[in-house]
Design a protein around this motif. Sequence first.
Motif, PDB file in Angstrom:
ATOM      1  N   ARG A 134      40.195  35.607  43.725  1.00 54.47           N
ATOM      2  CA  ARG A 134      40.468  34.192  43.934  1.00 54.47           C
ATOM      3  C   ARG A 134      41.961  33.970  44.172  1.00 54.47           C
ATOM      4  O   ARG A 134      42.337  33.100  44.960  1.00 54.47           O
ATOM      5  CB  ARG A 134      39.993  33.375  42.732  1.00 54.47           C
ATOM      6  N   ALA A 135      42.797  34.786  43.498  1.00 56.79           N
ATOM      7  CA  ALA A 135      44.245  34.680  43.742  1.00 56.79           C
ATOM      8  C   ALA A 135      44.561  35.033  45.187  1.00 56.79           C
ATOM      9  O   ALA A 135      45.506  34.496  45.777  1.00 56.79           O
ATOM     10  CB  ALA A 135      45.013  35.600  42.789  1.00 56.79           C
ATOM     11  N   ARG A 169      48.833  41.850  44.864  1.00 58.14           N
ATOM     12  CA  ARG A 169      47.455  41.430  45.107  1.00 58.14           C
ATOM     13  C   ARG A 169      46.648  42.508  45.830  1.00 58.14           C
ATOM     14  O   ARG A 169      45.536  42.840  45.434  1.00 58.14           O
ATOM     15  CB  ARG A 169      47.443  40.184  46.004  1.00 58.14           C
ATOM     16  N   MET A 220      36.823  38.332  38.966  1.00 61.19           N
ATOM     17  CA  MET A 220      37.102  37.476  40.127  1.00 61.19           C
ATOM     18  C   MET A 220      38.563  37.053  40.237  1.00 61.19           C
ATOM     19  O   MET A 220      38.999  36.595  41.304  1.00 61.19           O
ATOM     20  CB  MET A 220      36.230  36.208  40.057  1.00 61.19           C
ATOM     21  N   VAL A 221      39.326  37.169  39.146  1.00 61.11           N
ATOM     22  CA  VAL A 221      40.702  36.636  39.132  1.00 61.11           C
ATOM     23  C   VAL A 221      41.539  37.109  40.333  1.00 61.11           C
ATOM     24  O   VAL A 221      42.088  36.291  41.068  1.00 61.11           O
ATOM     25  CB  VAL A 221      41.409  36.956  37.791  1.00 61.11           C
ATOM     26  N   PRO A 222      41.659  38.430  40.573  1.00 65.42           N
ATOM     27  CA  PRO A 222      42.506  38.848  41.706  1.00 65.42           C
ATOM     28  C   PRO A 222      41.953  38.378  43.051  1.00 65.42           C
ATOM     29  O   PRO A 222      42.717  38.079  43.969  1.00 65.42           O
ATOM     30  CB  PRO A 222      42.485  40.379  41.619  1.00 65.42           C
TER      31      PRO A 222
END
Lengths: 349, 226
Positions: free
Chosen positions: B111-112, B84, B107-109
């Motif tokens: 929000r992860a 991450r 945004m995926v990483p």
Amino acid sequence: MMVRSAFRDLQWRRRRIVFAVFGTSLVFAITLVLTGLSNGFDVEAQRLLDGLHADTWAVQNGAAGPFLGQMPFQAAALDGMLAVDGVRDATPMVFGRKSVGRKSPKEVNIFGATGRGLRTPRVDEGRPVAARGEIVVSSALGYGLGDEVILSGKRFEVVGRVDAWTAVAGVPIVMVSLEDAQEVVFAGMPLVSAIAVHGHPHVTPDGLKLIDNAQAKADLLRPLGNGKSAISMVASLLWIVAAAIVGSVIYVSTLERARDFAVFKATGTSSLSIVGDLAVQAVVISIAAAAVGAIVATVMGPKFPLPCVVPGSAYVLLPVAAVLVGVVASGFGLRRAVTIDPALAFGSA
Amino acid sequence: MPDLDIRQLTIEYTAAGHAVRPLDRLDLQACAGSLTILLGPSGCGKTSLLSSLGGILTPQHGRIRFGDVDVTALEGRALVEYRRRTVGIVFQAFNLVPSLSALENVMVPMRAARMSRRAAVARARALLDQVDLAGRAHHRPGQLSGGQQQRVALARALALDPPLLLADEPTAHLDNLQVEEILALLRQLARGERVVVVATHDQRLLSLADQVVELGVVELRALASG
């Protein structure tokens, strides 16, 4: 993000999802209708008893009930019943199964009573039976006022109609005078099936026993026991079918999204989040199917030839069950999703 | 300054009954602020090396250190956190999620990593602006050209401002004009504390590199039967 991803993917695959929702909704609708049929037997029996207005039933010792489990006894027993303390009124009742019509006979439940104490439900059209040769029929038979009805070879004139008056799995009911019923059911012998009692007798006359309305209802439902069990089994199987439909869609989706999940993992998304994504999808499909299924069941139910009364609790429980189906269904893709290797993200297109 | 230090790295796998060893006792060092090119034909171990650097593939032998972190010793939650926070990856085929918009892909990483939605949106917009795609934020990958998709993939890789940026064949699916744009971007990113490692067989990248590592000899040996 995974919730948004789940919804975006549902939009992305909307055509397939619509098919899955439609298929699952039909399964849910059939499940609701089956529940309605099973419940309809109860409601039908209760409506019949409520319409007869008896507090207690006197039946022959050894009889299982006043209707299907009857053991006919002499009508003269009425005098002894009327003399018992606590009895406000009593009337002899005859119940039997015969057919009406000549060309295409239809099975009917026959009630015969004096008209005192034991009453028919409110007659929706016409009037109650007042004399021999008159008959009140269920609207389900299709006769109109003034029509002639042949009941076991004897002619009757329709004087009244009661809407959707049925018993024992949708079989229409007719009501005639006690004497006519004795002629049709007991070949004219002065026998009765039971005595309907108003009030609560303090003692039981010799040779008779008293049963309450709950026991009388059980007597009406007894032959339907196996049918109800079969319906419950089919309904249970349908829940599994629903889970399988949703599960197969989720599983195929998982296979197709393997690269996406690999990218998610490679960019730091946990396997648990990916499992959550699948669960959200399965639950959304199931809830949508439950909503459509409830509408379809509401439309389909009245069209069944048997009484179908879907209990309100079934509509409340359906979304809960749908969530459970969704959670179980997501399990189909769960193992696959968890084991996806993030190295797959490095593969070329 | 986080430097990359690879010692005696060996990667081996089995393919069609043969043990393939694309990397055998590889030593490699890269300083912060540098661009390293891994050059070589297909199958020479470039992607395997990137996978190992990204904490996705576990090598058979050897050690990878990035700054104070022993990457080869990471497991479980620590490994997820490394992926991450430390690494950004640009995949060969872009590998954008087709159902998500460009903004959502970036945004995926974030929000992860549990960044708030508002902060993630703001950061994703800034990154798309940085790669000159502010006007395409709500387009899905299928509505973008290859070069635009690659820039979205680059923005996604930079989402959490990782100190280690890995790019696998970043020019493979691009035309000449698009290649120029991506090369310029990669060169810009290789500064400060960031280490950029690019796997490619595209000779046009060599002039930009601070270091070129040529991989090429793949050892194949038959597995012992029985």
